[in-house]
Design an enzyme around this catalytic site. Structure first.
Site, mmCIF file in Angstrom:
data_model
loop_
_atom_site.group_PDB
_atom_site.id
_atom_site.type_symbol
_atom_site.label_atom_id
_atom_site.label_comp_id
_atom_site.label_asym_id
_atom_site.label_seq_id
_atom_site.Cartn_x
_atom_site.Cartn_y
_atom_site.Cartn_z
ATOM 1 N N GLU A 111 0.862 -1.180 0.000
ATOM 2 C CA GLU A 111 0.000 0.000 0.000
ATOM 3 C C GLU A 111 0.892 1.222 0.000
ATOM 4 O O GLU A 111 1.939 1.227 0.640
ATOM 5 C CB GLU A 111 -0.911 0.050 1.235
ATOM 6 C CG GLU A 111 -2.010 -0.979 1.267
ATOM 7 C CD GLU A 111 -1.607 -2.270 1.956
ATOM 8 O OE1 GLU A 111 -2.348 -3.258 1.830
ATOM 9 O OE2 GLU A 111 -0.546 -2.307 2.607
ATOM 10 N N TYR A 123 7.713 2.436 -7.779
ATOM 11 C CA TYR A 123 7.099 1.105 -7.864
ATOM 12 C C TYR A 123 6.704 0.771 -9.301
ATOM 13 O O TYR A 123 6.887 -0.361 -9.758
ATOM 14 C CB TYR A 123 5.901 1.002 -6.924
ATOM 15 C CG TYR A 123 6.275 1.144 -5.460
ATOM 16 C CD1 TYR A 123 7.297 0.376 -4.907
ATOM 17 C CD2 TYR A 123 5.612 2.045 -4.638
ATOM 18 C CE1 TYR A 123 7.647 0.510 -3.577
ATOM 19 C CE2 TYR A 123 5.954 2.184 -3.303
ATOM 20 C CZ TYR A 123 6.973 1.409 -2.773
ATOM 21 O OH TYR A 123 7.318 1.544 -1.449
#
Length: 186
Positions: A111, A123
């Protein structure tokens, strides 16, 4: 140009003080000493630290994931603010994903704050895709979390990506005068 050595290694309870200092610098006290101790002592937790003998900070970055069935759930990834934009976050994320793959895990998830564009970009560079949203996940400001997902950690394409990422990360570190030997990536 002299390159400064970096080392990524597993963290142990002996690193608690450094973890708390880094947490304070990065998150203003996200986790407690007991929280870090539980992470370090958990058999399902894989906690890595990024060190340089040339830094007064000692611990420059940290990353952790939990092994849950076939999944690596990344719980924390942080680099001391003094060392941002030097490729250290990439080095830690690479090392977490390589460790997860080496341990036979098939997917990675995490998350991230919906407003954290820098982390989301990092990411995404490593192939993570948005899989969903957790409304009001962060209690300090009720901000949503994006759920990011990366699958196929045991597929030949992922192994090829690891090789490519190693080159990209090494080149990026070198641009910032850092050096991390392949043997240290474990």
């Amino acid at each position: 140009m002299k390159l400064l050595d970096l080392k990524i290694q597993s963290l142990t309870p002996e690193h608690l003080g450094e973890l708390l200092e880094l947490d304070k610098a990065c998150f203003d006290g996200l986790w407690t000493m007991d929280g870090y101790r539980r992470e370090l002592e958990s058999p399902n937790s894989h906690f890595l630290g990024l060190f340089s003998p040339f830094s007064s900070s000692g611990l420059l970055g940290m990353g952790c994931f939990w092994s849950i069935l076939e999944e690596a759930h990344i719980t924390i990834l942080a680099v001391h603010p003094q060392y941002h934009h030097q490729g250290l976050g990439q080095a830690l994320l690479y090392s977490l994903l390589k460790t997860a793959s080496d341990r036979g895990l098939e997917r990675a998830t995490l998350e991230v704050r919906a407003s954290n564009d820098g982390a989301i970009s990092l990411y995404e560079k490593f192939g993570f895709k948005t899989a969903g949203r957790r409304p009001r996940y962060y209690k300090d400001n009720e901000e949503d979390a994006l759920i990011l997902w990366l699958s196929d950690l045991q597929q030949p394409k992922f192994f090829k990506n690891l090789d490519d990422w190693y080159t990209i990360v090494s080149d990026r570190l070198c641009q910032s005068c850092w050096c991390l030997d392949m043997e240290d990536w474990s």
